[in-house]
Design an enzyme around this catalytic site. Structure first.
Site, short mmCIF file in Angstrom:
data_model
loop_
_atom_site.label_atom_id
_atom_site.label_comp_id
_atom_site.label_asym_id
_atom_site.label_seq_id
_atom_site.Cartn_x
_atom_site.Cartn_y
_atom_site.Cartn_z
N HIS A 397 4.43 -6.09 -11.52
CA HIS A 397 5.45 -6.83 -10.73
C HIS A 397 6.88 -6.68 -11.24
O HIS A 397 7.92 -6.36 -10.49
CB HIS A 397 5.26 -8.26 -10.50
CG HIS A 397 6.16 -8.87 -9.52
ND1 HIS A 397 7.35 -9.65 -10.24
CD2 HIS A 397 6.27 -9.10 -8.19
CE1 HIS A 397 8.00 -10.15 -9.16
NE2 HIS A 397 7.45 -9.73 -7.95
N GLU A 630 -5.90 5.96 -2.56
CA GLU A 630 -5.60 5.38 -3.71
C GLU A 630 -6.82 5.00 -4.37
O GLU A 630 -7.17 4.25 -5.46
CB GLU A 630 -4.62 4.21 -3.87
CG GLU A 630 -4.84 3.22 -2.83
CD GLU A 630 -3.74 2.22 -2.70
OE1 GLU A 630 -2.82 2.10 -3.63
OE2 GLU A 630 -3.77 1.23 -1.80
N GLY A 652 -1.47 6.94 -3.77
CA GLY A 652 -0.95 5.76 -4.41
C GLY A 652 -1.69 5.94 -5.98
O GLY A 652 -2.59 5.50 -6.20
N THR A 653 -0.91 6.82 -6.52
CA THR A 653 -1.38 7.06 -7.87
C THR A 653 -1.46 6.14 -8.84
O THR A 653 -2.34 6.01 -9.84
CB THR A 653 -0.53 8.26 -8.45
OG1 THR A 653 0.91 7.83 -8.31
CG2 THR A 653 -0.90 9.56 -8.07
N ASN A 654 -0.96 4.92 -8.43
CA ASN A 654 -0.89 3.77 -9.67
C ASN A 654 -2.36 3.28 -9.43
O ASN A 654 -3.10 3.18 -10.70
CB ASN A 654 0.12 2.50 -8.95
CG ASN A 654 1.45 3.04 -9.16
OD1 ASN A 654 1.70 3.91 -9.81
ND2 ASN A 654 2.29 2.28 -8.37
N CYS A 702 3.51 7.97 -3.37
CA CYS A 702 4.37 6.69 -3.41
C CYS A 702 4.14 6.06 -4.86
O CYS A 702 4.65 4.97 -5.10
CB CYS A 702 4.28 6.04 -2.21
SG CYS A 702 2.75 5.17 -1.75
C1 PEP Z 1 -0.05 2.86 -6.01
O1 PEP Z 1 -1.36 2.21 -6.10
O2 PEP Z 1 0.24 3.95 -6.25
C2 PEP Z 1 0.91 2.27 -4.96
C3 PEP Z 1 1.90 2.74 -4.67
O3 PEP Z 1 0.58 0.97 -4.55
P1 PEP Z 1 0.97 -0.37 -5.47
O4 PEP Z 1 1.61 -0.10 -6.69
O5 PEP Z 1 1.58 -1.46 -4.46
O6 PEP Z 1 -0.43 -0.67 -5.74
MG MG Z 2 -1.88 0.71 -4.59
#
Ligand code: PEP
Ligand code: MG
Length: 752
Positions: A397, A630, A652-654, A702
């Site tokens: 965050h 993701e 959603g690579t995170n 993203c």
């Molecule tokens: C991600 O998972 O890459 C993503 C963009 O979503 P968040 O970071 O909000 O989980």
């Molecule tokens: Mg995500």
């Protein structure tokens, strides 16, 4: 008058700082240029010196203060003893008489016995720092001669608070050369109040930024209310932006106390200032800035239609930027290391936030230090010049929000809240992920020339931007990105006053929908007609628990793998439908640029179910629908998802990285293993883009990896159709994309 014990504010000016402190002198200056400053007087530093001498306590006092300030126990003892000594010593009769006489005279001038604020105004030889004065106390709502005398003495004693002693020792100030003046000033019983910046505090634009709320100014300064925002051009006095917020709480005076109460319903969504009041404030802003010759942060209040200017001080964040390029950073001063989460170098005073009640401590230009930020902290994060956290990685965050705010941040330091102390001055390097002790300045940087909107590179692969907080919409749009590739609406939802379930329980469905509409619309407007992909709710249960009404959130052993994303919305269809209703309302208002993106899908049946609900609500054929890829499951089964019908996907690579590699994205202990370009992640990405190309489905990214120019270039080679980056990375990503596209063209020509 210059050697008086007590002087009127209007008798002093900037030359009197040694006598009346920075605050007193600044108020005097403002009265002289005919600003409507509430009346008052100053008990001078000379009076304080006389008190120390005539009371015979100087030597004893300075002996008490001679301690090892790194020893908490010794420091606390010194504080207690020094304060007691001051409080137990009688004020010389002639000084006390003067204080009483001035207060009586002030009441006579005002026509009634007035409430006053009694504040310290530090003075010292060679002590220009405003932050120093900020460390002493303020006593509000003081009424009656005895109370005023008492409060003056308490102000004197506050010069020996533990934090102040610590700060002075660390900064090398001699206690015996630090004096204190005390400002006694009529308190405005404001019906409306707020702050204003005479120049934009972060961009330096020539606009006046006004924040306003109902009641006394405390709620705005402490961030407990979301104030109205008005931005006015200084050049032609046009109101460029006007954001009327819902103001639910206000601070008012009740007897001798200030209390927080609910804003009457009819005022909650009402605009606080009339255009006439806005213009009058702008006049004052221009006058103040001209007078001081630098941008100012001004507190103002309105009582019975009269505007008062309560305080003015230089905007510290701007000041730092101006000075940034003077001295080399000295490596040996590094006191903490973590992950550089938001670039930029900034210095400021540390304020540790251990609980929500501490948030009021954060003043403009401070360094917010906490274990991990939460959505409730966003107002304070906006005031902070920099952010340091114990926990977290690049996609936590604190990292996401600070990047959007353009606020340098270092996350995952493990022990910042233990190692740093309130009042310390530190410098953050948000690029390299280090924190230095003291105010060190950056080596001169090559000048970065911003690309003007007319000259930005045109790329075949669209370069979009991610938005999480509404406040960032304008900055995001100014990047000239080709749209919003990810609008995280959970940041909006978590920032609401209560849990969505509570809105539903109270039957306030419409209110909830209109809160969502209002916020999404700001982003949709900023980008119209460029596409904005709205992601439906994706917040883990632990983040919801902190909200009012969130007490029943399940306690999950691993919220990251828990009840979040589409799986939750499909369980709580009533809520999902409210999100869709908000989007439907925007479509009906004419926004043709919206797309709906479903998070964390892991089986095509989730997509089918969600689409079924959209169909029932009559929006399926009116928006583009896509999924976040993701989970490894969705990457592997991408062809199945495509068969079920999607307009786009976004990587959603995170999450994809954390789930593929089994590395918690927020756990600094395994941060080294977190590699978004790991061959396994790359292979999944390749598969997804290949299948999308085959089927003519738009593919995008993203996750944070999209902000890495190297990754961006690779994705272009793979044939991705768009890349959505963080605000601060759009420019670099655009260049990388451009270069990669040129290279592909050249290679093609060479092949022929
Ligand atoms: C991600 O998972 O890459 C993503 C963009 O979503 P968040 O970071 O909000 O989980
Ligand atoms: Mg995500």
């Amino acid at each position: 008058m210059s050697n008086g014990m007590v002087v009127w504010l209007e008798e002093v000016d900037i030359n009197d700082v040694p006598l009346v402190g920075g605050k007193g002198a600044s108020l005097g200056e403002m009265i002289r240029i005919e600003l409507p400053v509430p009346g008052g007087f100053v008990v001078t530093s000379y009076a304080f010196k006389r008190f120390l001498l005539e009371g015979g306590i100087a030597d004893k006092l300075f002996k008490i203060l001679d301690v090892n300030v790194d020893d908490d126990k010794e420091l606390k003892e010194a504080e207690a003893k020094a304060k007691k000594l001051v409080l137990d010593t009688k004020i010389p009769a002639n000084i006390e008489k003067e204080i009483r006489r001035y207060y009586k005279e002030l009441c006579k001038r005002e026509g009634e016995e007035v409430f006053v604020a009694v504040r310290s105004s530090a003075t010292a030889e060679d002590l220009p720092e405003a932050s120093f004065a900020g460390q002493q106390e303020t006593f509000l709502n003081i009424k009656g001669e005895d109370e005023v005398v008492d409060a003056v003495k308490k102000c004197w004693a506050s010069l020996y608070g533990a934090r102040a002693i610590y700060y002075r020792m660390k900064q090398g100030f001699d206690h015996s050369k630090v004096y204190i003046a005390v400002v006694v000033q009529k308190m405005v019983n404001a019906e409306k109040a707020g702050v204003m910046f005479t120049t934009h505090p972060s961009t330096g634009e020539q606009v006046v930024v006004i924040e306003a709320a109902w009641g006394l100014g405390e709620s705005v300064v402490s961030g407990s209310v979301s104030p109205d925002l008005y931005v006015v051009s200084k050049e032609d006095r046009r109101i460029l932006e006007e954001r009327v917020s819902k103001k639910t709480t206000m601070t008012i005076r009740k007897g001798k106390k200030t209390i927080e109460k609910e804003v009457p319903p009819e005022l909650q969504e009402k605009k606080v200032l009339s255009n006439d009041e806005i213009m009058r404030l702008v006049d004052f802003a221009i006058l103040i800035e001209e007078h001081y010759g630098k941008p100012q942060d001004v507190e103002w209040a309105i009582e019975k239609n009269k505007i008062y200017i309560v305080q003015s001080r230089p905007i510290t964040t701007l000041k730092k930027q101006e000075k940034e390029d003077e001295v080399e950073i000295e490596e040996e001063k590094v006191i903490l290391e973590g992950i550089g989460a938001s670039p930029g170098i900034v210095s400021g005073v540390v304020k540790i936030i251990r609980e929500m009640d501490d948030l009021g401590k954060i003043e403009h230009g401070d360094i917010l230090v906490t274990s991990m930020t939460t959505p409730d902290m966003v107002p304070a994060m906006k005031r902070a010049a920099g952010i340091i956290t114990d926990e977290g990685g690049l996609t936590c965050h604190a990292a996401i929000v600070s990047r959007e705010l353009g606020c340098p941040a270092v996350v995952g330091t493990t022990n910042a809240t233990q190692l740093l102390k309130d009042g310390m001055v530190v410098t953050i390097d948000g690029e390299r992920g280090v924190v230095y002790l003291g105010k060190v300045k950056e080596a001169k940087k090559p000048e970065v020339i911003a690309t003007s909107p007319q000259t930005h590179l045109i790329t075949a692969t669209e370069v979009k931007v991610n938005v999480s907080i509404v406040e960032a919409a304008k900055r995001a749009a100014e990047t000239n990105a080709d749209g919003v590739g990810l609008l995280r609406i959970e940041h909006m939802i978590l920032g609401l006053e209560k849990h969505p379930k509570l809105y539903i329980k109270e039957g306030k469905h419409d209110e909830y929908v209109s809160e969502l509409v209002k916020r999404i619309q700001i982003v949709a407007d900023a980008f119209y007609p460029k596409p904005v992909w709205i992601r439906t709710l994706d917040a883990p249960t632990d983040e919801f628990r902190g909200m009012k009404g969130g007490e029943d959130e399940p306690r999950e052993p691993n919220p990251m793998l828990g009840w979040r994303g589409i799986r939750r919305d499909l369980d709580e269809v009533e809520h999902f439908k409210l999100e869709l209703r908000a989007i439907k309302e925007l479509i009906e208002r004419g926004y043709t640029n919206l797309g709906i993106m479903l998070p964390l899908v892991q089986h095509p049946k989730e997509l089918r179910e969600a689409k079924q609900i959209m169909e029932e609500m009559g929006i399926l054929d009116k928006v583009d629908v896509g999924i976040m890829v993701e989970t490894p499951a969705s990457a592997i089964l991408i062809d199945e998802f495509i068969k079920d019908g999607i307009d786009f996907i976004s990587l959603g690579t995170n999450d994809l990285t954390q789930y593929t590699l089994a590395v918690d994205r927020n756990n600094e202990n395994v941060a080294e293993l977190y590699d978004e370009m790991h061959p396994a992640v790359m292979r999944l990405i390749e598969n997804v883009i290949k299948e999308c190309r085959k089927a003519g489905v738009q593919s995008s990214i993203c996750g944070q990896a999209g902000s890495n120019p190297k990754m961006a270039a690779k994705l272009v080679e793979l044939g991705i159709t768009s890349i959505s980056a963080n605000i601060d990375a759009v420019e670099a990503v655009r260049e990388a994309v451009y270069r990669a596209e040129q290279k592909l063209l050249i290679d093609k020509v060479r092949e022929r």
